[in-house]
Design a protein around this motif. Structure first.
Motif, PDB file in Angstrom:
ATOM      1  N   THR A  53     -44.099  10.227 -31.255  1.00 35.40           N
ATOM      2  CA  THR A  53     -43.220  11.098 -30.482  1.00 35.40           C
ATOM      3  C   THR A  53     -43.624  12.565 -30.635  1.00 35.40           C
ATOM      4  OG1 THR A  53     -41.619  11.083 -32.315  1.00 35.40           O
ATOM      5  CG2 THR A  53     -41.297   9.489 -30.537  1.00 35.40           C
ATOM      6  N   SER A  54     -44.869  12.842 -30.343  1.00 37.80           N
ATOM      7  CA  SER A  54     -45.387  14.204 -30.470  1.00 37.80           C
ATOM      8  C   SER A  54     -44.661  15.175 -29.544  1.00 37.80           C
ATOM      9  CB  SER A  54     -46.885  14.230 -30.171  1.00 37.80           C
ATOM     10  OG  SER A  54     -47.597  13.464 -31.115  1.00 37.80           O
ATOM     11  N   VAL A  55     -44.223  14.706 -28.362  1.00 41.58           N
ATOM     12  CA  VAL A  55     -43.512  15.559 -27.412  1.00 41.58           C
ATOM     13  C   VAL A  55     -42.007  15.514 -27.643  1.00 41.58           C
ATOM     14  CG1 VAL A  55     -45.312  15.354 -25.657  1.00 41.58           C
ATOM     15  CG2 VAL A  55     -43.400  13.735 -25.662  1.00 41.58           C
ATOM     16  N   ALA A  59     -38.283  13.842 -24.422  1.00 35.22           N
ATOM     17  CA  ALA A  59     -38.802  14.983 -23.686  1.00 35.22           C
ATOM     18  C   ALA A  59     -38.332  14.927 -22.241  1.00 35.22           C
ATOM     19  CB  ALA A  59     -40.323  14.998 -23.746  1.00 35.22           C
ATOM     20  N   VAL A  62     -40.575  13.283 -19.672  1.00 34.08           N
ATOM     21  CA  VAL A  62     -40.730  11.848 -19.923  1.00 34.08           C
ATOM     22  C   VAL A  62     -39.485  11.100 -19.461  1.00 34.08           C
ATOM     23  CG1 VAL A  62     -41.005  10.082 -21.712  1.00 34.08           C
ATOM     24  CG2 VAL A  62     -42.332  12.212 -21.839  1.00 34.08           C
ATOM     25  N   GLY A 270     -49.444   8.710 -29.386  1.00 27.74           N
ATOM     26  CA  GLY A 270     -48.879   9.884 -28.729  1.00 27.74           C
ATOM     27  C   GLY A 270     -49.030   9.937 -27.231  1.00 27.74           C
ATOM     28  N   GLY A 273     -45.071   9.338 -25.159  1.00 24.19           N
ATOM     29  CA  GLY A 273     -43.765   9.793 -25.588  1.00 24.19           C
ATOM     30  C   GLY A 273     -42.877   8.724 -26.186  1.00 24.19           C
ATOM     31  N   ALA A 308     -44.206   7.487 -18.155  1.00 21.77           N
ATOM     32  CA  ALA A 308     -43.939   8.239 -19.388  1.00 21.77           C
ATOM     33  C   ALA A 308     -45.169   9.005 -19.835  1.00 21.77           C
ATOM     34  CB  ALA A 308     -43.468   7.296 -20.485  1.00 21.77           C
ATOM     35  N   ALA A 312     -45.555  12.883 -20.527  1.00 19.92           N
ATOM     36  CA  ALA A 312     -45.941  13.377 -21.845  1.00 19.92           C
ATOM     37  C   ALA A 312     -47.160  14.290 -21.759  1.00 19.92           C
ATOM     38  CB  ALA A 312     -46.224  12.202 -22.779  1.00 19.92           C
ATOM     39  N   THR A 315     -46.180  17.570 -20.423  1.00 19.62           N
ATOM     40  CA  THR A 315     -45.467  18.323 -21.456  1.00 19.62           C
ATOM     41  C   THR A 315     -46.446  18.956 -22.437  1.00 19.62           C
ATOM     42  OG1 THR A 315     -43.535  16.850 -21.283  1.00 19.62           O
ATOM     43  CG2 THR A 315     -43.762  18.151 -23.311  1.00 19.62           C
TER      44      THR A 315
END
Length: 423
Positions: A53-55, A59, A62, A270, A273, A308, A312, A315
């Motif tokens: 869940t880097s974003v 988000a 997403v 990653g 998302g 998604a 992501a 983002t």
């Protein structure tokens, strides 16, 4: 009985015990840096679902992309009735991954599945059997990827026999071998040539920075020397960027830091998302060799996961999460370097993929017990941390790349106190 305790009781009666969790609390909702459990307790998240869940956990781009796609259709199977988002994700992967050569991509469900397919492609393209992997490496939990993975417990113990034609070479581990990148590569290549034979090698498979193995960063020059050797030997150089990819190390992909252009790159974690998606991207001259129908899968490149992923990636681009990773990494590294603890042997990593290795003072003997004790102290104080490493003595830090500075500092304060109280 708390809500988490009640859920845990239900879990014991319903969930196979081989599936474990880092903490005993059960999550109710999550944001960009914190988790809230079903009892209302807040956790600072230094795990990001193991770099997924880097974003952030929800988000906006997403969420909107997923909601729009669910309302249109959830599945057709790309192999039956294709759709644009699969093509768009492949276009993004081809553009973002290192290398200016023409590329192709194929989408799958998980990192292990991506690795398996990369091996399939390399073997098909070269018509050779052998795959070379490295000490401390981790590539998944399926039968083939367990064979590729180095660590026995908990990943491999009792699950064999494993797939054949897998050969392991020594990794560059500067803290423990003291070798330059060139010397470490020469050592590995000598073993490959003597014990496998260059003409038998279909692929060299390596993580640019090892994940489960302890966030081992190879010495400069190690990866380029291996990549050069692979090309001279007619083997495929595969970078497993499942944990390092998508801005985590301060660039879109960790391979870029070493100036290498892998023939194939595997991605997952990653990419989307939090939704299950993975990919293999590589040279068109290699990817195009596989016969029609040779790659695929019922859910691979599911339209919701593809939507998604596009959200992501946008983002990451809009918020410049590669730069955010560098800032987060610098903050973590500075705080870790300031800890006055005799067990700290090394702080290492790149971007927001940082680790600290603990040993018994004055030696390089791993101290897994101390690592576990500090980890439990962090959990007790509401900081979600993870350990890793072949010897179980490494803390790894993987916060979401959207984590606010104030939350990051609060988490580092908890970590600092845990170290202070565990000498």
């Amino acid at each position: 009985m708390s809500a988490s305790e009640d859920l845990h009781k239900r879990r014991l009666a319903a969930v196979a015990p081989g599936v474990t969790s880092a903490i005993s609390s059960y999550v109710d909702n999550a944001a960009g840096g914190t988790l809230t459990d079903v009892d209302g307790r807040e956790w600072i998240d230094f795990a990001a679902g193991i770099a997924v869940t880097s974003v952030g956990n929800s988000a906006p781009l997403v969420v909107q992309a997923v909601q729009d796609q669910v309302a249109r259709f959830t599945h057709t199977c790309f192999m039956v009735a294709p759709y644009e988002s699969y093509v768009s994700v492949c276009e993004q992967l081809n553009a973002l991954t290192p290398g200016t050569f023409e590329k192709r991509s194929a989408l799958f469900n998980s990192g292990a599945e991506a690795v398996e397919n990369a091996v399939k492609i390399a073997r098909y393209a070269t018509r050779r059997p052998a795959v070379v992997v490295f000490d401390h490496g981790y590539h998944g939990r399926t039968n083939l990827t367990m064979a590729l993975t180095a660590k026995v417990m908990p990943y491999k113990d009792g699950f064999g026999p494993f797939a054949p034609e897998i050969y392991r070479a020594p990794m560059s581990y500067p803290l423990r071998d003291g070798l330059s990148g060139e010397a470490a590569a020469a050592r590995a290549i000598d073993i490959i040539e003597k014990q496998v034979g260059a003409s038998n090698v279909a692929a060299i498979l390596i993580e640019p920075i090892q994940g489960e193995g302890g966030f081992v960063v190879p010495a400069p020059g190690f990866l380029p020397a291996l990549a050069d050797w692979a090309r001279s030997a007619g083997a495929v150089f595969i970078a497993d960027e499942i944990q390092t990819g998508f801005c985590r190390t301060g660039d879109w992909f960790a391979s870029t830091h070493e100036g290498i252009e892998p023939d194939l790159i595997t991605t997952a974690k990653g990419i989307a998302g939090g939704l299950p998606l993975a990919g293999v991207t590589g040279r068109a001259s290699i990817m195009d060799t596989v016969h029609a129908g040779g790659l695929g899968g019922t859910y691979g490149g599911n339209p919701i996961a593809c939507a998604a992923a596009l959200g992501a990636i946008e983002t990451m681009r809009t918020l410049d999460l590669a730069a955010a990773a560098r800032r987060i990494g610098a903050t973590i590294t500075d705080r870790l370097a300031s800890l006055d603890h005799p067990a700290i042997a090394e702080v290492r990593g790149r971007g927001a993929m940082v680790a600290v290795e603990l040993v018994k003072p004055g030696t390089l003997e791993p101290d897994a017990a101390l690592t576990s004790s500090i980890n439990k102290a962090c959990h007790a104080a509401g900081l979600l941390t993870l350990t890793c490493g072949t010897y179980g003595n490494v803390f790894r830090f993987l916060p979401p790349l959207v984590m606010p500075d104030a939350i990051l500092e609060r988490g580092l304060d908890i970590l600092s106190h845990a170290f202070d109280n565990n000498h």
